[in-house]
Write an enzyme that holds these catalytic residues in place. Structure first.
Site, short mmCIF file in Angstrom:
data_model
loop_
_atom_site.label_atom_id
_atom_site.label_comp_id
_atom_site.label_asym_id
_atom_site.label_seq_id
_atom_site.Cartn_x
_atom_site.Cartn_y
_atom_site.Cartn_z
N HIS A 90 -14.68 -9.36 -1.99
CA HIS A 90 -14.24 -9.88 -0.68
C HIS A 90 -12.87 -9.15 -0.44
O HIS A 90 -12.00 -10.14 -0.29
CB HIS A 90 -14.49 -11.49 -0.96
N GLU A 100 -9.58 -19.10 -13.37
CA GLU A 100 -9.49 -17.62 -13.14
C GLU A 100 -8.29 -17.25 -14.34
O GLU A 100 -8.54 -16.17 -15.07
CB GLU A 100 -8.77 -17.10 -11.81
N GLN A 157 -8.96 -16.03 1.89
CA GLN A 157 -9.94 -15.36 0.92
C GLN A 157 -9.65 -13.76 0.86
O GLN A 157 -10.57 -13.09 0.14
CB GLN A 157 -11.22 -15.62 1.86
N HIS A 208 14.13 -15.75 -32.81
CA HIS A 208 13.89 -17.21 -32.81
C HIS A 208 13.81 -17.87 -33.99
O HIS A 208 12.71 -18.49 -34.20
CB HIS A 208 12.56 -17.69 -31.82
N GLY A 253 3.75 -14.48 -26.10
CA GLY A 253 5.01 -14.43 -25.75
C GLY A 253 5.28 -15.03 -24.27
O GLY A 253 6.15 -15.57 -24.02
N SER A 254 4.29 -14.54 -23.39
CA SER A 254 4.13 -15.24 -22.12
C SER A 254 3.45 -16.56 -22.53
O SER A 254 2.10 -16.54 -22.78
CB SER A 254 3.37 -14.30 -21.40
N LEU A 255 4.16 -17.96 -22.65
CA LEU A 255 3.56 -18.87 -23.00
C LEU A 255 2.43 -19.62 -22.36
O LEU A 255 2.28 -19.43 -20.96
CB LEU A 255 4.65 -19.83 -23.15
N HIS A 314 18.22 -22.19 -28.94
CA HIS A 314 16.76 -21.50 -28.77
C HIS A 314 17.16 -20.14 -28.90
O HIS A 314 17.97 -19.57 -28.13
CB HIS A 314 16.18 -22.17 -27.80
N ARG A 355 -20.68 -5.09 -3.12
CA ARG A 355 -20.75 -6.06 -4.11
C ARG A 355 -22.25 -6.52 -4.53
O ARG A 355 -22.34 -6.70 -5.66
CB ARG A 355 -20.43 -7.48 -3.45
#
Length: 615
Positions: free
Chosen positions: A405, A356, A417, A28, A115-117, A253, A308
């Site tokens: 969970h 997350e 959930q 690139h 690289g994973s934008l 590109h 948990r």
């Protein structure tokens, strides 16, 4: 460097980016050329970094979020004397350290795999947060983003988090070159469209012409002097800058320039400028996190305890013994029980709210700074952050994840959930460890064991209470299992973990009363799996019945199958798993409806040993 020298350095970075891509026949270069001036000014005048000591505690941290512009990064490394010209021209070749997208596994000066934008900026936020609240150091974090990746939601999770935390040690440089992979970006060269968004999250913003080295230099200085806010420098640039055939043109590109020699001549030819990067300040070595004797919580056999709860209490105990352990949560700490850690070690607890992706990215950034993160949320919600988990493995990050969970056994909350895919997800991660404890003492021991493992580690915990079946002094080596029922006359083996282990034990007791002896294996280590014990059970009982509170695909059953992929005869194998779409019901009703409760296990076992009773 003065202005003329900075211009020359920018041209060198363009030339070397073109040369590297031409040698590789791919890459690139046009994305690298747009940001060359931004990189030149940073490298020469503002970055504080010792390339001979990449772990120096005072080093600034640079993250190339637009990882496809790796030719620019490698050209900067050459200008700084970290690599030579011969290595630069090994770009993208077999065995080269200079991969298509940079990774810290290959190069010590790379903070994280990109690289994973949309990932570099969130991880940069995690590094900056570590600098502020854990390392208490004055290093700066510089992140170079592309404008296309600002369409990613993770960018705005990061922007809000950085603004909320007042990360004035963080500067994000946005290379607004207008063009994405297939055409123009959403906002093109509308710098204010980006600036308004950053300002909405309480960032200081600076809009500049990205090829004016003096403007870039002033912007960096302003960012350094800004307090109480992170800074976003929004720079207007041109993709393929400096070469008439490529400048601001679509369709180029990810392609080397058609006539590299002509482009290099147009850019002024090959140069060999060397940059004396500013040394980092004489920062004291980071405090060594103490590791005192670990006093894990203990439970007596027969107590009813949710795993948990055991996770939260064990994590708090681990935090008391290990000063390098940090905990993160996605606003469900009262459910995952990470709140136990928060109450005892608030200075090392990080609330990431319902974001997350940012939670996992923060954990990755902190891991890079030498901390041991435990990030917790519902197992189902880790699906949102899965790409960050995948890329954490590419980076070689040490990362502990807890998914609570899990399964239909959570009961009335319903399928949204229920973590029913998490074992498959985490088993697929390169070099991951996947653990699924069934009781409190086992959970505590595995929480402690995770701290010293490598790579991505995942612990699956359950919502409801279950009986403690192991004593507090029992050991649970990773890669092992426990045989809880066994005899010479066993007709089959039931393999289970977590919630279904207790159902399997009840089924085994019922079958024993009917004169059908069965073996029961607690496969608490789902990856790596205990091949020897499973193979022995197959040889001695002839049939394996796996039971899991998880989808059939990719979970416990597949883990058992992996024990028999070496060409030996595969035993008879039957799987009980969640195959329907559950609704709302009590935990007991859920297990029965899914066909994974004690009654269902016993019925399947009777059929398998041809002892079914007509009732």
């Amino acid at each position: 460097m003065n202005s003329d020298e900075l211009v020359e350095l920018g041209q060198q970075l363009r030339v070397d980016s073109v040369r590297a891509a031409a040698a590789a026949g791919s890459g690139h270069p046009t994305s690298s050329m747009s940001a060359a001036d931004l990189m030149a000014v940073l490298l020469a005048n503002h970055l504080r970094y010792d390339f001979d000591q990449p772990d120096h505690p005072g080093n600034d941290r640079f993250v190339l979020s637009k990882g496809h512009a790796s030719p620019l990064l490698y050209s900067a490394f050459k200008a700084a004397g970290a690599i030579d010209d011969d290595e630069l021209l090994t770009f993208r070749k077999l065995g080269s350290r200079l991969e298509g997208h940079p990774t810290p596994q290959r190069l010590p000066w790379v903070e994280t795999a990109t690289g994973s934008l949309g990932q570099g900026m969130p991880i940069g936020v995690g590094i900056a947060l570590a600098g502020k609240r854990l390392d208490h150091a004055d290093y700066r974090v510089w992140v170079l983003c592309g404008d296309s990746e600002l369409a990613e939601g993770s960018i705005w999770e990061a922007a809000e988090h950085a603004g909320y935390e007042h990360l004035d040690n963080l500067t994000v440089i946005v290379d607004v070159n207008r063009l994405g992979q297939r055409g123009a970006t959403r906002h093109g060269h509308d710098l204010d469209a980006y600036a308004r968004r950053f300002r909405a999250f309480d960032w200081h913003t600076i809009e500049i012409e990205g090829h004016d080295v003096d403007a870039v230099d002033r912007a960096y200085g302003e960012a350094i002097s800004t307090t109480g806010q992170p800074t976003a420098i929004i720079a207007r640039t041109l993709k393929g800058k400096g070469v008439k055939a490529t400048e601001d043109r679509e369709g180029l590109h990810g392609k080397p320039l058609k006539d590299a020699d002509e482009a290099i001549e147009e850019l002024g030819g090959v140069r060999d400028l060397r940059v004396r990067v500013h040394a980092p300040p004489a920062t004291p070595a980071p405090r060594t996190a103490g590791r005192d004797g670990l006093d894990l919580p203990r439970w007596d056999k027969g107590e009813e305890v949710a795993t948990r709860d055991a996770y939260g209490k064990a994590l708090a105990a681990l935090g008391a013994a290990h000063g390098d352990v940090v905990a993160l949560d996605g606003e469900v700490g009262d459910s995952t029980r990470s709140e136990f850690f928060a109450k005892e070690h608030p200075e090392r607890y990080f609330e990431c709210y319902i974001a997350e992706q940012q939670m996992v990215a923060t954990a990755v950034g902190m891991s890079r700074r030498g901390w041991v993160p435990y990030a917790s949320t519902f197992a189902a919600f880790l699906t949102r952050a899965y790409d960050f988990v995948r890329m954490a493995a590419v980076s070689g990050s040490g990362l502990n994840l807890n998914g609570s969970h899990s399964g239909v056994s959570i009961g009335q909350d319903g399928p949204s959930q229920m973590g029913l895919e998490d074992l498959a997800m985490m088993r697929a991660i390169h070099d991951s460890t996947v653990l699924y404890p069934s009781d409190a003492n086992q959970t505590a021991k595995l929480v402690a064991a995770m701290a010293d493992l490598d790579g991505v580690r995942y612990l699956r915990t359950s919502r409801g209470e279950s009986p403690v079946i192991y004593g507090p002094d029992e050991e649970f080596p990773v890669g092992g299992s426990k045989v809880l029922r066994a005899s010479d006359g066993d007709r089959l083996t039931i393999v289970a973990a977590g919630v279904t282990l207790h159902e399997a034990l009840r089924a085994a007791d019922a079958l024993h009363e009917e004169g059908i002896p069965v073996r029961v294996i607690d496969l608490y280590s789902v990856k790596p799996v205990d091949r020897d014990t499973l193979r022995r059970a197959a040889e001695e009982t002839g049939c394996l019945l796996t039971v899991e509170d998880h989808r059939e695909e990719g979970g416990l059953g597949d883990a058992v199958c992996d024990a028999f992929v070496d060409g030996r005869p595969t035993p008879r194998l039957v799987r009980l798993a969640v195959r329907t779409m559950p609704g709302s019901a009590s935990p007991e009703e859920q297990l029965h409806a899914a066909g994974i409760d004690a009654e269902s296990i016993a019925a399947s076992a009777r059929l398998l040993v041809e002892e079914a009773v007509v009732r």
